[in-house]
Design an enzyme around this catalytic site. Structure first.
Site, PDB file in Angstrom:
ATOM      1  N   LYS A 106       0.849  -1.335   0.022  1.00 21.43           N
ATOM      2  CA  LYS A 106      -0.005  -0.122   0.168  1.00 21.43           C
ATOM      3  C   LYS A 106       0.782   1.425  -0.038  1.00 21.43           C
ATOM      4  CE  LYS A 106      -3.481  -2.710   2.828  1.00 21.43           C
ATOM      5  NZ  LYS A 106      -3.952  -2.940   3.899  1.00 21.43           N
ATOM      6  N   GLY A 134      -7.554  -4.251   2.108  1.00 22.49           N
ATOM      7  CA  GLY A 134      -8.646  -4.373   3.012  1.00 22.49           C
ATOM      8  C   GLY A 134      -8.178  -4.457   4.375  1.00 22.49           C
ATOM      9  N   SER A 136      -6.895  -5.855   7.247  1.00 23.48           N
ATOM     10  CA  SER A 136      -6.272  -7.504   7.317  1.00 23.48           C
ATOM     11  C   SER A 136      -4.872  -7.524   7.780  1.00 23.48           C
ATOM     12  CB  SER A 136      -6.180  -8.011   5.959  1.00 23.48           C
ATOM     13  OG  SER A 136      -5.704  -7.176   4.792  1.00 23.48           O
ATOM     14  N   LYS A 189      -5.142   5.796   4.142  1.00 25.59           N
ATOM     15  CA  LYS A 189      -5.520   5.615   5.370  1.00 25.59           C
ATOM     16  C   LYS A 189      -4.114   5.403   6.463  1.00 25.59           C
ATOM     17  CE  LYS A 189      -4.137   1.005   5.260  1.00 25.59           C
ATOM     18  NZ  LYS A 189      -3.485   0.465   6.143  1.00 25.59           N
ATOM     19  N   THR A 246      -6.912   0.049  11.193  1.00 24.34           N
ATOM     20  CA  THR A 246      -5.173   0.551  11.100  1.00 24.34           C
ATOM     21  C   THR A 246      -5.225   1.676  12.182  1.00 24.34           C
ATOM     22  OG1 THR A 246      -5.391   0.186   8.642  1.00 24.34           O
ATOM     23  CG2 THR A 246      -3.488   1.414   9.597  1.00 24.34           C
ATOM     24  N   SER A 252      -0.992  -2.297  13.802  1.00 24.12           N
ATOM     25  CA  SER A 252      -0.573  -1.317  12.816  1.00 24.12           C
ATOM     26  C   SER A 252       0.740  -0.728  13.078  1.00 24.12           C
ATOM     27  CB  SER A 252      -1.623  -0.360  12.601  1.00 24.12           C
ATOM     28  OG  SER A 252      -1.185   0.912  12.059  1.00 24.12           O
ATOM     29  N   ASN A 254       1.966   1.690  11.521  1.00 21.73           N
ATOM     30  CA  ASN A 254       1.642   3.146  11.424  1.00 21.73           C
ATOM     31  C   ASN A 254       0.974   3.932  12.841  1.00 21.73           C
ATOM     32  OD1 ASN A 254       2.026   3.935   8.308  1.00 21.73           O
ATOM     33  ND2 ASN A 254       0.754   1.978   8.135  1.00 21.73           N
ATOM     34  N   VAL A 277       8.962  -1.140   7.743  1.00 24.07           N
ATOM     35  CA  VAL A 277       8.650  -0.056   6.904  1.00 24.07           C
ATOM     36  C   VAL A 277       7.143   0.599   7.209  1.00 24.07           C
ATOM     37  CG1 VAL A 277       8.058   0.885   4.398  1.00 24.07           C
ATOM     38  CG2 VAL A 277       9.906  -0.955   4.770  1.00 24.07           C
ATOM     39  N   GLU A 279       4.563   2.925   6.251  1.00 22.04           N
ATOM     40  CA  GLU A 279       4.302   3.174   4.751  1.00 22.04           C
ATOM     41  C   GLU A 279       3.654   4.451   4.546  1.00 22.04           C
ATOM     42  OE1 GLU A 279       2.588  -0.431   3.276  1.00 22.04           O
ATOM     43  OE2 GLU A 279       4.322  -0.869   2.073  1.00 22.04           O
TER      44      GLU A 279
END
Length: 336
Positions: A106, A134, A136, A189, A246, A252, A254, A277, A279
């Site tokens: 992503k 999605g 996941s 997102k 997320t 997550s 992020n 990473v 993202e």
């Protein structure tokens, strides 16, 4: 039974490799890192990225890209988004005309503002490119926890083929022709999840999280529809669904990075602590460049950029968001 290679041995690639093997397919996993492949062959478990998920004895592991690509029924491209272009470039000479590549990473490329499928199509024009996205987390998919995702492809028959490859009793797969919308929702997102994590790191509560999710999907939809994505996509699995999971889960990366930034870490320190990473950091600047190109406002994403790259204090960013000019929530709803 299909013959499938997973290109990339991170947590998501490994989780999908396990899923596909359980579905009865022959699975090969490729990584450029020799030590990683040696460890997978020896341990049949990725102890760093997906501990506790056992890999079948007949799953193959290789650093030979030609072997991994040539003659396979489908390729799952699971490298982190910053490496999508370089990996695709290396794969090009081995990919056959019409060979299916499904991208599961992503992101948006900062320099070109291209989505990952667009990058793959540019580097490997002979391929049939699709995407899978999605809500996941790899940690849950690897353990067989019920999950629902969406596959996007330009051709319905390609989407249906991939739906049949991946779908089982714990992994439900929908299909969609809106490849652009799926990718934009998935990439953007991650930036909003950074904001949600920053709010958590500052000690804010559920009210703040709900506000960021709700207004965050508004920003994603605003930019996504301006670029040609479908509004329905941003209300679905790869829009609001992926955003909720997320922003809310400690799986997550992020959100975890955002929490550290909210606690005072720099962006570089937070990424180093997460050890994967992040993202959303790579997509944040691209999102603002796209906002300028398409003339839309992204106030949350703008403040995330200011915190990440301009040294703005996280609490000041929140204050500036709260004190913006007064707005109507839904401008399309008429007054009496």
């Amino acid at each position: 039974m299909a013959d499938i290679s997973v290109i990339g041995a991170g947590s998501w690639g490994i989780a999908l490799a396990v899923l596909l093997h359980k579905n009865g397919h022959k699975v090969t996993v490729w990584s450029v890192i020799e030590e990683e492949i040696a460890m997978l062959k020896r341990e049949h478990e990725h102890k760093d990225k997906l501990p506790g998920v056992r890999l079948p004895e007949d799953m193959e592991f290789t650093t030979d890209l030609e072997y991994a690509v040539q003659g396979r029924d489908a390729l799952v491209l699971a490298v982190p988004s910053p490496f999508t272009r370089s990996t695709s470039h290396s794969m090009k000479e081995y990919v056959a005309e019409g060979q299916i590549i499904v991208d599961v990473a992503k992101g948006i490329e900062e320099k070109t503002l291209m989505t990952l499928s667009q990058i793959i199509e540019e580097e490997i024009p002979q391929a049939e490119v699709a995407v899978l996205s999605g809500p996941s987390h790899a940690e849950e998919v690897g353990r067989g926890i019920p999950t629902t995702i969406v596959v996007g492809a330009k051709k319905k028959e390609t989407a249906e083929y991939l739906q049949n490859l991946f779908m089982n009793e714990v992994f439900r797969v929908y299909i969609s022709p809106d490849v652009l919308g799926i990718e934009l929702g998935a990439a953007l997102k991650n930036v909003v999840a950074l904001a949600a994590g920053i709010a958590d790191g500052l000690g804010y509560g559920d009210n703040t999280k709900a506000a960021l999710i709700t207004r965050g999907i508004t920003e994603i939809s605003r930019l996504g529809t301006a670029m040609g994505g479908r509004a329905e996509t941003f209300s679905g699995l790869t829009g609001i669904g992926d955003l909720i999971v997320t922003c809310a889960s400690m799986h997550s990366r992020n959100r975890r990075a955002g929490i550290l930034i909210g606690k005072g870490y720099t962006m570089e320190e937070a990424m180093g602590e997460v050890k994967m990473v992040v993202e959303g950091v790579y997509s944040a600047k691209a999102a603002m460049a796209l906002a300028g190109k398409y003339g839309v406002q992204l106030p949350i994403i703008e403040q995330v950029n200011a915190v990440l790259f301009d040294g703005k204090a996280a609490d000041e960013a929140v204050k500036d968001l709260m004190l913006r000019d007064k707005k109507i929530e839904c401008s399309d709803i008429p007054w009496e």
